[in-house]
Design an enzyme around this catalytic site. Sequence first.
Site, PDB file in Angstrom:
ATOM      1  N   GLY A   1       0.873  -1.166  -0.150  1.00  0.00           N
ATOM      2  CA  GLY A   1      -0.056   0.106   0.017  1.00  0.00           C
ATOM      3  C   GLY A   1       1.013   1.240  -0.027  1.00  0.00           C
ATOM      4  O   GLY A   1       1.933   1.440  -0.602  1.00  0.00           O
ATOM      5  N   CYS A   2       0.567   2.297   0.751  1.00  0.00           N
ATOM      6  CA  CYS A   2       1.344   3.664   0.698  1.00  0.00           C
ATOM      7  C   CYS A   2       2.607   3.359   1.275  1.00  0.00           C
ATOM      8  O   CYS A   2       2.560   2.653   2.425  1.00  0.00           O
ATOM      9  CB  CYS A   2       0.518   4.456   1.488  1.00  0.00           C
ATOM     10  N   PHE A   3       3.687   3.545   0.678  1.00  0.00           N
ATOM     11  CA  PHE A   3       5.293   3.409   1.213  1.00  0.00           C
ATOM     12  C   PHE A   3       5.336   4.105   2.319  1.00  0.00           C
ATOM     13  O   PHE A   3       6.329   3.806   3.026  1.00  0.00           O
ATOM     14  CB  PHE A   3       6.355   3.502   0.133  1.00  0.00           C
ATOM     15  N   TRP A   4       4.783   5.345   2.700  1.00  0.00           N
ATOM     16  CA  TRP A   4       5.008   6.007   3.998  1.00  0.00           C
ATOM     17  C   TRP A   4       4.483   5.127   5.137  1.00  0.00           C
ATOM     18  O   TRP A   4       5.293   5.374   6.145  1.00  0.00           O
ATOM     19  CB  TRP A   4       3.911   7.131   3.875  1.00  0.00           C
ATOM     20  N   CYS A   5       3.607   4.167   5.062  1.00  0.00           N
ATOM     21  CA  CYS A   5       2.897   3.518   6.163  1.00  0.00           C
ATOM     22  C   CYS A   5       3.906   2.476   6.708  1.00  0.00           C
ATOM     23  O   CYS A   5       3.882   2.365   7.763  1.00  0.00           O
ATOM     24  CB  CYS A   5       1.624   2.858   5.864  1.00  0.00           C
TER      25      CYS A   5
END
Length: 214
Positions: free
Chosen positions: A46-50
């Site tokens: 999913g979102c790589f920030w997470c």
Amino acid sequence: MLKPILLSLAVFTGIFSFAQKDSKKIKKENNKMTNAKLDTATFGTGCFWCTEAIFQQLEGVESVTSGYSGGTVVNPTYEEVCSKTTGHAECLNIVYDSSKITFDELLEVFWQVHDPTTLNRQGADVGPQYRSVVFYHNDEQKAKAEKYKAELDKSGAWDNPIVTTLEKFDVFYPAEAYHQNYYNNHPGQGYCQIVIRPKLEKFEKVFKSKLKKH
């Protein structure tokens, strides 16, 4: 003349001793690099920030880079990937020392830090760029990912089937600089506090024994 000679000898001895210590230090660092067995894993969660901050904390992980893989456009921008037309997934390229942490252990973390049962979606993030995916670099990684996925499905760990795709790694494009090390650079930002921090806290409790020693 004796005093200058003794002084010169003392200075030379000191320099030689320092040089020896410096040489030993360099040799020790070189030995560390030689003994390190570096390998690469590439995951889409999913979102790589997470999940970037999660993998960064694992003992044996040397570096984590956010970026894009699995698409058809060369050097895609974040905006192009978000258009859902490039085929890329947001992912993490993880360089690790396999003498300290195994691919199996990374897979264990991978499947526990995101929902692998939601197709092209993680929470409020929707689109093929948020798909759950393992980009395998060799047949061994592929076999391990297939086995782990089958065993998890059979165990009934989730109510719904796992939809994680296994895709052969081709090329990885690092994301823009402002995406890198996002949580650590913006810990007070709303998204980091509301979305990332709870995941991080849960991870730290579950994988306490695998964290880097600070």
